[in-house]
Design a protein around this motif. Structure first.
Motif, PDB file in Angstrom:
ATOM      1  N   ASP A 153       0.855  -1.089  -0.224  1.00  0.00           N
ATOM      2  CA  ASP A 153      -0.252   0.082   0.034  1.00  0.00           C
ATOM      3  C   ASP A 153       0.847   1.219  -0.121  1.00  0.00           C
ATOM      4  OD1 ASP A 153      -2.556  -1.337   0.281  1.00  0.00           O
ATOM      5  OD2 ASP A 153      -2.212  -1.670   2.130  1.00  0.00           O
ATOM      6  N   TYR A 154       1.872   1.058   0.457  1.00  0.00           N
ATOM      7  CA  TYR A 154       2.965   2.077   0.494  1.00  0.00           C
ATOM      8  C   TYR A 154       3.752   2.403  -0.517  1.00  0.00           C
ATOM      9  CZ  TYR A 154       1.906   2.342   5.582  1.00  0.00           C
ATOM     10  OH  TYR A 154       1.308   2.407   6.934  1.00  0.00           O
ATOM     11  N   LEU A 155       3.731   1.591  -1.593  1.00  0.00           N
ATOM     12  CA  LEU A 155       4.410   1.856  -2.900  1.00  0.00           C
ATOM     13  C   LEU A 155       3.922   3.108  -3.754  1.00  0.00           C
ATOM     14  CD1 LEU A 155       4.907  -1.911  -4.021  1.00  0.00           C
ATOM     15  CD2 LEU A 155       6.359  -0.619  -2.870  1.00  0.00           C
ATOM     16  N   SER A 156       2.761   3.234  -3.431  1.00  0.00           N
ATOM     17  CA  SER A 156       2.349   4.485  -4.491  1.00  0.00           C
ATOM     18  C   SER A 156       2.754   5.855  -3.926  1.00  0.00           C
ATOM     19  CB  SER A 156       0.884   4.575  -4.305  1.00  0.00           C
ATOM     20  OG  SER A 156       0.413   4.779  -2.950  1.00  0.00           O
ATOM     21  N   GLY A 157       3.576   5.688  -2.755  1.00  0.00           N
ATOM     22  CA  GLY A 157       4.273   7.000  -2.223  1.00  0.00           C
ATOM     23  C   GLY A 157       3.028   7.986  -1.478  1.00  0.00           C
ATOM     24  N   ILE A 158       1.959   7.612  -1.549  1.00  0.00           N
ATOM     25  CA  ILE A 158       0.731   8.607  -1.000  1.00  0.00           C
ATOM     26  C   ILE A 158       1.030   8.616   0.667  1.00  0.00           C
ATOM     27  CG2 ILE A 158      -1.509   8.715  -0.407  1.00  0.00           C
ATOM     28  CD1 ILE A 158      -2.387   7.320  -2.896  1.00  0.00           C
ATOM     29  N   GLU A 159       0.875   9.714   1.265  1.00  0.00           N
ATOM     30  CA  GLU A 159       1.259  10.185   2.714  1.00  0.00           C
ATOM     31  C   GLU A 159       0.042   9.063   3.588  1.00  0.00           C
ATOM     32  OE1 GLU A 159       3.174  14.002   4.017  1.00  0.00           O
ATOM     33  OE2 GLU A 159       1.719  14.134   2.386  1.00  0.00           O
TER      34      GLU A 159
END
Length: 566
Positions: free
Chosen positions: A503-509
């Motif tokens: 889920d964190y691969l997109s770089g969204i905070e």
């Protein structure tokens, strides 16, 4: 104002109230929410448990929970039915973006908790804001309203010893938190218990929402002792859907009991047929078991004789609940606190720079894996086809090429355009071929034929082209044509999602202020339970609130622990 209340008196009240409450058969509903303050466009997670107020044990007499959330202007903003199992209900609601800031009340009723003559109801209080900096405007007034009752460290739950241990007191953003719960009895033996747990930013704590089961039990008993014993008259259905089968005949000579009703949903899976029968006076119920297997929208179709002119009248329990609430007094239970108050990290209440962040994954209103648009359209398309088959328009003389029907003339659609007019003397000499039902949105040839009597011959007077639109039917029209009644069943189950590394691969905070919602876990044979969860990008103090449940309310306990994210 502080009042002192002796623990022994609580047990005396328990014994006193139990002498006459067995006749009442009442359920005491306790509600545990993920936090006390919510921002708009957030998920609201809750757990409710039913206790028998005569035995003070978990009650399994009710299987359907009616949940309402009411805004500050007394308008209902959320109204759903939930399935209860084993005396417990794990539910979800959505805080809409149109909810106005202010204090909301959450009502949870069951067949065993609400009587027709009840004059007192107990709502759960919640605070809704648009942005977190608005919270201090409400907290000062809220703290003045909290009633504290000083009692010794031992209380109703003195026989249960619960400890919550963290692997650290401080964490960094996006790090792993490990929490272990240990449950022991007074002799130090492990206890098998149900654990409900929430981890949320401590800034979202609302004092008026922090009412534990001990406080609620005291509040209810305080209302009951010394008052006239009222006869409990349950009126709510304990079914997913209930109602009556009625006859449209002026003089009904046919009995309405023993008739059958088909129950299904919009998916209408092959072989998923539920047949229920009507009881006395045509009353019927869709059982909680059947309701759990269906989606939120329940469809019912009577199988009674057509000459009975049957109709199904669906009950609306929420209307009866609303009528009671209009005349009932809302009572709020005081918060019981021990003489050693817990550390609430008041020095960290810094709301500056915090604002609402709407995440796509929480915008779940109207979505369910049980009801995709494709599945819904499949049923409606089928019903639409049935309705179209009854229409007068028809297609003839098309060609079948490579297994597909192409071309064809459209008859009885536009006035005068018929490839095979019924008054054509040669109709039977050239009968129509490949007759079919027209499809909406598809183009067809139109032919106007003129018969010349003197020549005993017909001629093609006019040829045209048209797209068949057909009649338009609403969903309600289609259901009504087939004698189908649409009703609301149980709200579908939702699952709290914990993000993983993908889920964190997109770089969204990650601005989650609720890190964990765990409605139901079980301690092992050693009386222990361990859970791991990640922190978000928020730097704050987080509160772990827990609800430890055993079959006996006197061995039920709430816990609170804090940790910091730096």
């Amino acid at each position: 104002m502080k009042r002192h209340f002796n623990t022994k008196r609580i047990f005396i009240y328990l014994l006193t109230i139990s002498t006459f409450l067995p006749l009442l058969g009442r359920d005491l509903i306790h509600v545990f929410t993920s936090k006390g303050i919510y921002e708009t466009c957030e998920d609201l997670w809750f757990k409710c448990v039913a206790f028998d107020d005569s035995t003070m044990r978990v009650s399994d007499r009710s299987h359907t929970a009616y949940v309402e959330i009411v805004d500050p202007s007394d308008s209902v903003v959320w109204r759903e039915k939930y399935r209860m199992s084993g005396g417990m209900c794990d539910g979800h609601a959505y805080v809409g973006d149109d909810w106005k800031p202010g204090e909301y009340r959450m009502f949870v009723h069951t067949r065993g908790s609400l009587g027709r003559k009840d004059t007192v109801v107990y709502p759960k209080r919640l605070l809704v804001v648009r942005e977190l900096p608005e919270v201090p405007n409400y907290l000062d007034a809220a703290k003045e309203m909290v009633q504290y009752i000083d009692i010794p460290d031992t209380s109703l739950t003195e026989r249960l010893n619960v400890t919550l241990t963290l692997d650290s007191a401080e964490y960094h953003t996006r790090s792993k938190v490990k929490a272990t719960v240990k449950v022991r009895d007074a002799d130090g033996n492990p206890v098998r218990a149900v654990v409900a747990m929430s981890v949320a930013d401590a800034l979202y704590s609302y004092p008026l929402a922090d009412v534990d089961i001990e406080s609620q039990a005291y509040g209810v008993m305080n209302d009951s002792i010394g008052t006239e014993c009222r006869v409990f008259e349950p009126f709510l259905s304990d079914a997913a859907v209930s109602g009556h089968l009625r006859s449209g005949r002026k003089k009904n000579t046919m009995p309405l009991d023993g008739r059958y009703i088909n129950v299904f949903d919009e998916i209408a899976k092959k072989g998923a047929v539920n047949i229920i029968s009507t009881g006395r006076d045509g009353y019927f119920e869709v059982s909680p078991e059947i309701g759990s297997s269906l989606g939120k929208t329940v469809l019912l179709r009577t199988l009674a004789d057509e000459d009975l002119k049957p109709r199904l009248d669906i009950d609306n329990p929420f209307k009866d609940i609303a009528d009671i609430r209009k005349t009932a007094v809302e009572r709020y239970c005081p918060a019981i606190r021990s003489k050693s108050p817990e550390n609430e990290f008041k020095d960290t209440a810094n709301y500056s720079g915090r604002h609402t962040v709407q995440l796509d994954e929480v915008l779940v209103k109207g979505k369910s894996k049980n009801f995709s648009k494709r599945n819904k359209d499949k049923l409606l398309s089928y019903l639409d086809s049935l309705a179209m088959s009854r229409e007068s328009a028809w297609v003839c003389c098309g060609e079948i090429i490579n297994g597909e029907y192409v071309g064809g003339f459209l008859n009885d659609y536009l006035p005068g355009f018929n490839h095979h007019p019924i008054d054509d003397p040669n109709y039977f000499n050239r009968p129509p071929r490949n007759i079919s039902v027209p499809e909406k949105g598809k183009g067809y040839r139109l032919m106007k034929i003129k018969w010349i009597e003197s020549m005993h011959f017909y001629t093609y007077e006019l040829e045209s082209w048209a797209v068949y639109e057909g009649p338009y039917y609403t969903d309600e029209d289609l259901f009504a044509m087939e004698g189908i009644i649409k009703s609301e069943g149980y709200y579908p189950k939702r699952r709290f999602k914990i993000p993983d590394e993908y889920d964190y691969l997109s770089g969204i905070e990650d601005f989650r202020n609720t890190l964990l919602w765990l409605p139901r876990a079980q301690t092992d044979d050693n009386g222990e339970f361990t859970v791991e969860f990640p922190t978000s990008d928020i730097k704050s103090t987080f509160r772990i609130s827990g609800f430890i449940l055993t079959p006996d309310i006197r061995n039920t306990k709430t816990i609170n622990e804090y940790f910091k994210v730096l």
